[in-house]
Design a protein around this motif. Structure first.
Motif, PDB file in Angstrom:
ATOM      1  N   ASP A 316       0.808  -1.217   0.000  1.00 60.13           N
ATOM      2  CA  ASP A 316       0.000   0.000   0.000  1.00 60.13           C
ATOM      3  C   ASP A 316       0.841   1.267   0.000  1.00 60.13           C
ATOM      4  N   GLY A 317       2.172   1.141  -0.037  1.00 60.00           N
ATOM      5  CA  GLY A 317       3.032   2.309  -0.031  1.00 60.00           C
ATOM      6  C   GLY A 317       3.625   2.622   1.318  1.00 60.00           C
ATOM      7  N   GLY A 318       3.176   1.919   2.364  1.00 55.13           N
ATOM      8  CA  GLY A 318       3.763   2.102   3.674  1.00 55.13           C
ATOM      9  C   GLY A 318       5.081   1.365   3.789  1.00 55.13           C
ATOM     10  N   TYR A 319       5.580   1.265   5.028  1.00 54.55           N
ATOM     11  CA  TYR A 319       6.866   0.601   5.245  1.00 54.55           C
ATOM     12  C   TYR A 319       6.766  -0.244   6.507  1.00 54.55           C
ATOM     13  N   GLY A 320       7.454  -1.392   6.503  1.00 56.62           N
ATOM     14  CA  GLY A 320       7.389  -2.283   7.647  1.00 56.62           C
ATOM     15  C   GLY A 320       8.742  -2.845   8.010  1.00 56.62           C
ATOM     16  N   VAL A 321       8.927  -3.080   9.297  1.00 54.73           N
ATOM     17  CA  VAL A 321      10.132  -3.721   9.824  1.00 54.73           C
ATOM     18  C   VAL A 321       9.690  -4.892  10.695  1.00 54.73           C
ATOM     19  N   ASP A 322      10.187  -6.089  10.378  1.00 56.28           N
ATOM     20  CA  ASP A 322       9.874  -7.294  11.149  1.00 56.28           C
ATOM     21  C   ASP A 322      11.179  -7.914  11.622  1.00 56.28           C
ATOM     22  N   ALA A 323      11.323  -8.035  12.939  1.00 55.74           N
ATOM     23  CA  ALA A 323      12.524  -8.635  13.525  1.00 55.74           C
ATOM     24  C   ALA A 323      12.113  -9.802  14.415  1.00 55.74           C
ATOM     25  N   VAL A 324      12.882 -10.888  14.323  1.00 56.04           N
ATOM     26  CA  VAL A 324      12.626 -12.076  15.140  1.00 56.04           C
ATOM     27  C   VAL A 324      13.922 -12.457  15.835  1.00 56.04           C
ATOM     28  N   PHE A 325      13.876 -12.582  17.180  1.00 55.11           N
ATOM     29  CA  PHE A 325      15.023 -12.984  17.983  1.00 55.11           C
ATOM     30  C   PHE A 325      14.755 -14.368  18.582  1.00 55.11           C
ATOM     31  N   PRO A 326      15.638 -15.333  18.373  1.00 58.58           N
ATOM     32  CA  PRO A 326      15.547 -16.575  19.151  1.00 58.58           C
ATOM     33  C   PRO A 326      16.117 -16.343  20.549  1.00 58.58           C
ATOM     34  N   ILE A 327      15.307 -16.533  21.577  1.00 56.34           N
ATOM     35  CA  ILE A 327      15.736 -16.255  22.943  1.00 56.34           C
ATOM     36  C   ILE A 327      16.655 -17.375  23.421  1.00 56.34           C
ATOM     37  N   GLY A 328      17.801 -16.973  23.966  1.00 56.73           N
ATOM     38  CA  GLY A 328      18.738 -17.954  24.499  1.00 56.73           C
ATOM     39  C   GLY A 328      19.817 -18.342  23.525  1.00 56.73           C
ATOM     40  N   ALA A 329      19.720 -17.842  22.266  1.00 58.42           N
ATOM     41  CA  ALA A 329      20.748 -18.182  21.269  1.00 58.42           C
ATOM     42  C   ALA A 329      21.568 -16.950  20.961  1.00 58.42           C
TER      43      ALA A 329
END
Length: 331
Positions: A316-329
């Motif tokens: 749609d013209g917007g912007y996105g940031v997706d971050a995924v952290f594995p906890i403990g690694a």
């Protein structure tokens, strides 16, 4: 008042307002657009256009308009309307630029405060480390030395010079231990009297409140328990959220933004999604620019923990940031 002068001078028999009056007539809508709320300031160019139309109509009646005269009046109305609304638009643009400069100044102040807090936290941590080392290593070693000297002194005849020398060394050792403990107490008191609130996702609502105060409408959703995250990962996730919100302000302005913090099992997810700015092209990357250090820094923070980062424009013209952290690694 400035707009009303136009039909008044025409009705008074003059050909129109003077040069200063015409200049004021066009500056007034621009000033209204710059200083006033757009939801109300649009009345200024509308009033100016209506007054200009009334003035040209009065002038046309006074001269007995013909078909050609009516055409000229229509063109004059169009000319004055374009100038009035154009001046108002320039005022709105200047208002937006001023507002954005204010937002960037506030953001710079907030980042400067965060940097000062980080430097102070490092200083306090170093003080506490020195205090622990002095207490656990130095003071303990001196105490053991004093005990051993006392044991050696007890084997010597009490009135000999060697026994007196050992007694003096024992006394100096005990005084040194007392001074070391007093110094450790001073270091710990200095640290405890200057508390520092470290960056943490538990303070995400405070960060969101700060950017809301700067004019960015943000909706925050927290799903799951984020209170017991590993300290280093917690700081990295907070910095990514801070940088992403700063990029929205810097590149898109005050557009609606959504933040979702989600923890499920051994994974922590961050999603920052903003609406497109007015007139944005869907294929334009808002973070594309000289250097691009913000996005590079985000990727580095995530890669340290073996996570993943996806950032880019939305359909749609917007912007996105997706971050995924594995906890403990951590790599």
């Amino acid at each position: 008042m400035v707009a009303a002068a136009f039909p008044i001078v025409v009705a008074g028999g003059l050909n129109g307002p003077t040069g200063a009056g015409v200049l004021s007539f066009f500056l007034a809508p621009g000033w209204a657009g710059y200083r006033g709320n757009p939801r109300r300031s649009w009345l200024a160019p509308l009033s100016a256009q209506l007054m200009a139309s009334l003035g040209t109509w009065v002038a046309g009646r006074a001269t007995g308009s013909t078909v050609g005269g009516l055409g000229a009046i229509a063109w004059e109305n169009l000319f004055f309307g374009l100038l009035c609304w154009g001046a108002w638009g320039v005022g709105l643009l200047a208002r937006r630029l001023r507002h954005r400069a204010t937002l960037l100044a506030r953001l710079a102040e907030a980042m400067e405060a965060e940097r000062d807090a980080r430097e102070h936290a490092i200083l306090v941590e170093e003080r506490q480390r020195i205090a622990r080392d002095m207490h656990d290593v130095v003071a303990h070693s001196i105490s053991v030395m004093v005990l051993q000297l006392g044991a050696i002194r007890s084997t010597l005849p009490p009135d000999t010079a060697q026994a007196e020398m050992m007694r003096n060394v024992e006394r100096l050792g005990r005084e040194s231990v007392r001074e070391l403990r007093a110094l450790v107490g001073m270091l710990r008191d200095a640290a405890s009297n200057e508390p520092v609130r470290n960056p943490s996702l538990a303070r995400a609502d405070e960060l969101v409140a700060e950017v809301r105060a700067a004019g960015l409408p943000v909706d925050l959703t927290v799903d799951g328990d984020i209170a017991e995250l590993p300290a280093a990962l917690d700081v990295s996730a907070y910095r990514i959220l801070q940088e992403a919100l700063a990029n929205v302000l810097r590149h898109a302005g005050t557009v609606p933004t959504r933040v979702v913090v989600h923890r499920a099992g051994d994974r922590l997810g961050l999603t920052i999604d903003n609406d497109p700015p007015p007139g944005a092209r869907p294929d334009r990357d808002p973070t594309a620019g000289p250097g691009g250090h913000g996005l590079v820094g985000m990727r580095e923070r995530v890669s340290v923990y073996g996570g993943r980062l996806a950032a880019g424009p939305r359909p749609d013209g917007g912007y996105g940031v997706d971050a995924v952290f594995p906890i403990g690694a951590r790599r």
